[in-house]
Design a protein around this motif. Structure first.
Motif, PDB file in Angstrom:
ATOM      1  N   ALA A  40     -11.350  19.277 -12.647  1.00  0.00           N
ATOM      2  CA  ALA A  40     -12.649  19.750 -12.193  1.00  0.00           C
ATOM      3  C   ALA A  40     -13.708  19.390 -13.225  1.00  0.00           C
ATOM      4  N   VAL A  41     -14.971  19.565 -12.847  1.00  0.00           N
ATOM      5  CA  VAL A  41     -16.059  19.184 -13.738  1.00  0.00           C
ATOM      6  C   VAL A  41     -16.091  20.042 -14.999  1.00  0.00           C
ATOM      7  N   ASP A  42     -15.505  21.251 -14.942  1.00  0.00           N
ATOM      8  CA  ASP A  42     -15.485  22.114 -16.132  1.00  0.00           C
ATOM      9  C   ASP A  42     -14.343  21.782 -17.083  1.00  0.00           C
ATOM     10  N   GLY A  43     -13.569  20.749 -16.756  1.00  0.00           N
ATOM     11  CA  GLY A  43     -12.498  20.308 -17.640  1.00  0.00           C
ATOM     12  C   GLY A  43     -11.134  20.895 -17.350  1.00  0.00           C
ATOM     13  N   THR A  44     -11.041  21.843 -16.421  1.00  0.00           N
ATOM     14  CA  THR A  44      -9.733  22.375 -16.045  1.00  0.00           C
ATOM     15  C   THR A  44      -9.007  21.347 -15.194  1.00  0.00           C
ATOM     16  N   CYS A  45      -7.716  21.156 -15.489  1.00  0.00           N
ATOM     17  CA  CYS A  45      -6.949  20.087 -14.845  1.00  0.00           C
ATOM     18  C   CYS A  45      -5.663  20.624 -14.228  1.00  0.00           C
ATOM     19  N   GLU A  46      -5.312  20.066 -13.091  1.00  0.00           N
ATOM     20  CA  GLU A  46      -4.052  20.391 -12.416  1.00  0.00           C
ATOM     21  C   GLU A  46      -3.111  19.202 -12.550  1.00  0.00           C
ATOM     22  N   PRO A  47      -1.916  19.390 -13.126  1.00  0.00           N
ATOM     23  CA  PRO A  47      -0.995  18.265 -13.294  1.00  0.00           C
ATOM     24  C   PRO A  47      -0.297  17.907 -11.989  1.00  0.00           C
ATOM     25  N   MET A  48      -0.017  16.618 -11.803  1.00  0.00           N
ATOM     26  CA  MET A  48       0.818  16.127 -10.712  1.00  0.00           C
ATOM     27  C   MET A  48       2.162  15.761 -11.331  1.00  0.00           C
ATOM     28  N   ARG A  49       3.214  16.414 -10.900  1.00  0.00           N
ATOM     29  CA  ARG A  49       4.519  16.274 -11.545  1.00  0.00           C
ATOM     30  C   ARG A  49       5.494  15.489 -10.674  1.00  0.00           C
ATOM     31  N   THR A  50       6.475  14.885 -11.331  1.00  0.00           N
ATOM     32  CA  THR A  50       7.509  14.153 -10.604  1.00  0.00           C
ATOM     33  C   THR A  50       8.304  15.088  -9.710  1.00  0.00           C
ATOM     34  N   ASP A  51       8.816  14.533  -8.642  1.00  0.00           N
ATOM     35  CA  ASP A  51       9.710  15.256  -7.732  1.00  0.00           C
ATOM     36  C   ASP A  51      11.136  14.979  -8.192  1.00  0.00           C
ATOM     37  N   ASP A  52      11.701  15.933  -8.889  1.00  0.00           N
ATOM     38  CA  ASP A  52      13.004  15.697  -9.522  1.00  0.00           C
ATOM     39  C   ASP A  52      14.180  15.832  -8.556  1.00  0.00           C
ATOM     40  N   GLY A 111      -3.913  -1.833  -2.259  1.00  0.00           N
ATOM     41  CA  GLY A 111      -5.195  -1.131  -2.250  1.00  0.00           C
ATOM     42  C   GLY A 111      -5.117   0.360  -2.400  1.00  0.00           C
ATOM     43  N   GLY A 112      -3.918   0.919  -2.589  1.00  0.00           N
ATOM     44  CA  GLY A 112      -3.793   2.360  -2.800  1.00  0.00           C
ATOM     45  C   GLY A 112      -3.262   3.081  -1.586  1.00  0.00           C
ATOM     46  N   GLY A 113      -3.611   4.342  -1.442  1.00  0.00           N
ATOM     47  CA  GLY A 113      -3.113   5.176  -0.355  1.00  0.00           C
ATOM     48  C   GLY A 113      -2.883   6.596  -0.823  1.00  0.00           C
ATOM     49  N   ARG A 114      -1.733   7.147  -0.502  1.00  0.00           N
ATOM     50  CA  ARG A 114      -1.454   8.558  -0.773  1.00  0.00           C
ATOM     51  C   ARG A 114      -0.949   8.757  -2.207  1.00  0.00           C
ATOM     52  N   PRO A 115      -1.614   9.603  -3.004  1.00  0.00           N
ATOM     53  CA  PRO A 115      -1.128   9.901  -4.354  1.00  0.00           C
ATOM     54  C   PRO A 115       0.290  10.460  -4.359  1.00  0.00           C
ATOM     55  N   ALA A 116       0.645  11.243  -3.326  1.00  0.00           N
ATOM     56  CA  ALA A 116       1.990  11.825  -3.267  1.00  0.00           C
ATOM     57  C   ALA A 116       3.061  10.746  -3.164  1.00  0.00           C
ATOM     58  N   GLY A 164       0.834  -1.200   0.000  1.00  0.00           N
ATOM     59  CA  GLY A 164       0.000   0.000   0.000  1.00  0.00           C
ATOM     60  C   GLY A 164       0.863   1.241   0.000  1.00  0.00           C
ATOM     61  N   PHE A 165       0.322   2.322  -0.572  1.00  0.00           N
ATOM     62  CA  PHE A 165       1.063   3.583  -0.612  1.00  0.00           C
ATOM     63  C   PHE A 165       0.802   4.380   0.662  1.00  0.00           C
ATOM     64  N   ALA A 166       1.253   3.809   1.765  1.00  0.00           N
ATOM     65  CA  ALA A 166       1.121   4.427   3.078  1.00  0.00           C
ATOM     66  C   ALA A 166       2.168   5.530   3.227  1.00  0.00           C
ATOM     67  N   PRO A 167       2.027   6.396   4.247  1.00  0.00           N
ATOM     68  CA  PRO A 167       3.027   7.440   4.467  1.00  0.00           C
ATOM     69  C   PRO A 167       4.434   6.856   4.549  1.00  0.00           C
ATOM     70  N   ASP A 168       5.382   7.469   3.846  1.00  0.00           N
ATOM     71  CA  ASP A 168       6.795   7.097   3.839  1.00  0.00           C
ATOM     72  C   ASP A 168       7.073   5.799   3.086  1.00  0.00           C
ATOM     73  N   SER A 169       6.067   5.231   2.415  1.00  0.00           N
ATOM     74  CA  SER A 169       6.286   3.949   1.744  1.00  0.00           C
ATOM     75  C   SER A 169       7.236   4.076   0.559  1.00  0.00           C
ATOM     76  N   CYS A 217      -2.421   2.885  -6.470  1.00  0.00           N
ATOM     77  CA  CYS A 217      -1.715   1.826  -7.201  1.00  0.00           C
ATOM     78  C   CYS A 217      -1.963   1.963  -8.702  1.00  0.00           C
ATOM     79  N   GLU A 218      -3.168   2.381  -9.071  1.00  0.00           N
ATOM     80  CA  GLU A 218      -3.478   2.583 -10.487  1.00  0.00           C
ATOM     81  C   GLU A 218      -2.866   3.876 -11.016  1.00  0.00           C
ATOM     82  N   HIS A 219      -2.761   4.874 -10.152  1.00  0.00           N
ATOM     83  CA  HIS A 219      -2.021   6.088 -10.501  1.00  0.00           C
ATOM     84  C   HIS A 219      -0.598   5.714 -10.910  1.00  0.00           C
ATOM     85  N   PHE A 220       0.043   4.908 -10.080  1.00  0.00           N
ATOM     86  CA  PHE A 220       1.412   4.481 -10.367  1.00  0.00           C
ATOM     87  C   PHE A 220       1.468   3.642 -11.646  1.00  0.00           C
ATOM     88  N   SER A 221       0.568   2.683 -11.774  1.00  0.00           N
ATOM     89  CA  SER A 221       0.607   1.757 -12.909  1.00  0.00           C
ATOM     90  C   SER A 221       0.362   2.472 -14.229  1.00  0.00           C
TER      91      SER A 221
END
Length: 472
Positions: free
Chosen positions: A350-362, A325-330, A292-297, A383-387
């Motif tokens: 959002a429902v109006d189609g505006t999207c915020e990207p989640m970017r890699t931590d370089d 089963g998932g966990g933290r997106p970060a 699981g993507f638990a804190p600090d995993s 887990c599906e975010h990652f996959s």
């Protein structure tokens, strides 16, 4: 604690809090009955009774903050709530002449006023059921969203003699699981068979991995190749205690027999509770299982790989996300950042189609190692975010079966007046290629399903395929 939801996942107690996004309260908050819908600051106080005022608060909180709340037909929520109300009265061998659904017009405030009047008139006739009726009504309103990340968490009694780490249920898992049934029940293929035996009634009855489940309480687990609701009986949650009768076939011997399993507490293997497990395989392949993507995993996975790398070169990484089963997106984004930089790993829209990207931590150091990821129908949410990112960004190859399709969006928690927590997404998740994953899942690059024979003999064809890919 119990949670009303359309998905279940492994390590639920550990990851329940991780599936929400902790942020400061925003100014956009709904009010109902003079009580603001706000995000919690610290642990909630002692839970008090659920009332019609709490239901009202939750109703307007959803309409004001749920990602599609602005376009949602609120009549569907109220109708679901009233259906649950009347059904609960009937389950108790009662009925109330006043329990009739009011006419709804689509005006959210006027409809609430009509609903509340009918609700109060009905519950006043059965005061001994009032507390239970409020709970089932609110549960039904949340469930009517049809969102696998919409939950309402409230206190219930724990099983007697419960100890941290105990499991509850039949003590076994099958190849069709709770997240799959709740998120996308039609995606499985027969046969239904036992994949693991963890303890409890299943172990006492002598069930083994690979045993085929031909019927559940005399009902077929598949009809026309589609999973049926009968499978949900394999995954009871406390206080469900109804015995489950299974008809089984052991292919290795041809034996057919029936057994009745009673749900209960059982002690789980400590290894099954570990979030990260790792070992070195032949030819310098690091194998890491992440439950699981638990804190600090993410950092724990990277430290495990670093330890395996000490004193010897690695030639690749197998990351086993089956049952995750998932966990933290970060945490998913941070782990992805060890394999690629300068990329968008997902979008929150959002429902109006505006999207915020989640970017890699370089700032995360690259591993510079080939990657193979093992997935199955229990890989859900983060887990599906990652996959999806591994597949879309061509970071590595996915091996196994399609993921659960349980990733509507990261949930935010809201505190209700009775100190219970309502949670739901205020953004919708899309993959790096802006594809919808929710209810669809992420398909593997190499489809390698587990068979009853594999389970019975302890063979792992997905891992074998991953090692073949990394050895090329």
């Amino acid at each position: 604690m119990t949670t009303v939801r359309t998905a279940a996942a492994g390590l639920a107690l550990l990851l329940a809090a991780a599936c929400t996004v902790p942020t400061p309260p925003r100014s956009r908050a709904s009010t109902a009955a003079g009580t603001a819908c706000t995000q919690p600051q610290g642990a909630p106080g002692a839970e008090t009774a659920t009332t019609i005022d709490v239901i009202e608060q939750a109703y307007f909180c959803i309409l004001g903050n749920y990602y599609s709340g602005a376009t949602l037909d609120a009549r569907s929520l109220l109708t679901a709530g009233f259906v649950a109300l009347t059904q609960e009265i009937n389950r108790n061998g009662r009925d109330v002449p006043e329990a009739t659904m009011p006419a709804l017009t689509g005006d959210r405030k006027a409809d609430w006023t009509a609903f509340e009047a009918a609700y109060r008139k009905t519950t006043d006739q059965v005061p001994d059921l009032r507390d239970k009726l409020a709970i089932v009504t609110l549960e039904a309103i949340v469930a009517a969203l049809g969102d696998n990340h919409a939950t309402w968490t409230h206190d219930v009694e724990r099983p007697p003699d419960y100890y941290d780490g105990d499991g509850y249920g039949l003590g076994s898992q099958a190849n069709v699981n709770a997240p799959q049934m709740n998120g996308n029940p039609g995606a499985a293929l027969p046969p239904l068979f036992v994949t693991t035996v963890q303890g409890g009634a299943a172990q006492a009855a002598g069930l083994r991995p690979g045993d085929i489940i031909e019927s559940i309480d005399a009902s077929a687990p598949f009809i026309d190749g589609k999973a049926t609701p009968a499978i949900t009986a394999l995954y009871p949650q406390y206080p469900e205690a109804r015995p489950v009768r299974l008809r089984l076939l052991r292919q290795t011997t041809g034996r057919r027999w029936s057994v009745t399993l009673k749900p209960g507490l059982y002690q789980r293997d400590l290894a099954a509770l570990q979030v990260v497990q790792s070992k070195l395989l032949d030819d310098g392949i690091a194998y890491v299982r992440l439950a699981g993507f638990a804190p600090d995993s993410a950092d724990r996975v990277l430290k495990a790989i670093t330890r395996l790398r000490t004193g010897q070169p690695l030639t690749g990484v197998v990351l086993d996300l089956r049952g995750n089963g998932g966990g933290r997106p970060a945490e998913a984004t941070r782990l992805l950042s060890a394999f690629t930089h300068g990329k968008v790993t997902a979008y929150q829209c959002a429902v109006d189609g505006t999207c915020e990207p989640m970017r890699t931590d370089d700032t995360v150091k690259l591993l510079d190692l080939p990657l193979a990821v093992l997935t199955d129908r229990s890989c859900a949410s983060a887990c599906e975010h990652f996959s999806a990112a591994v597949k879309d960004l061509r970071i590595g190859q996915l091996v196994g079966t399609r993921t659960a399709g349980v990733i509507s969006g990261p949930a935010r928690s809201y505190l209700l007046a009775n100190n219970t927590l309502l949670a739901f997404p205020d953004r919708h998740h899309l993959g790096p290629d802006r594809e919808v994953i929710d209810r669809i899942g992420v398909p593997p690059d190499h489809h390698v399903p587990l068979t009853p024979k594999d389970a019975a003999t302890g063979r792992d064809p997905a891992l074998a395929k991953a090692l073949t890919l990394l050895h090329k």
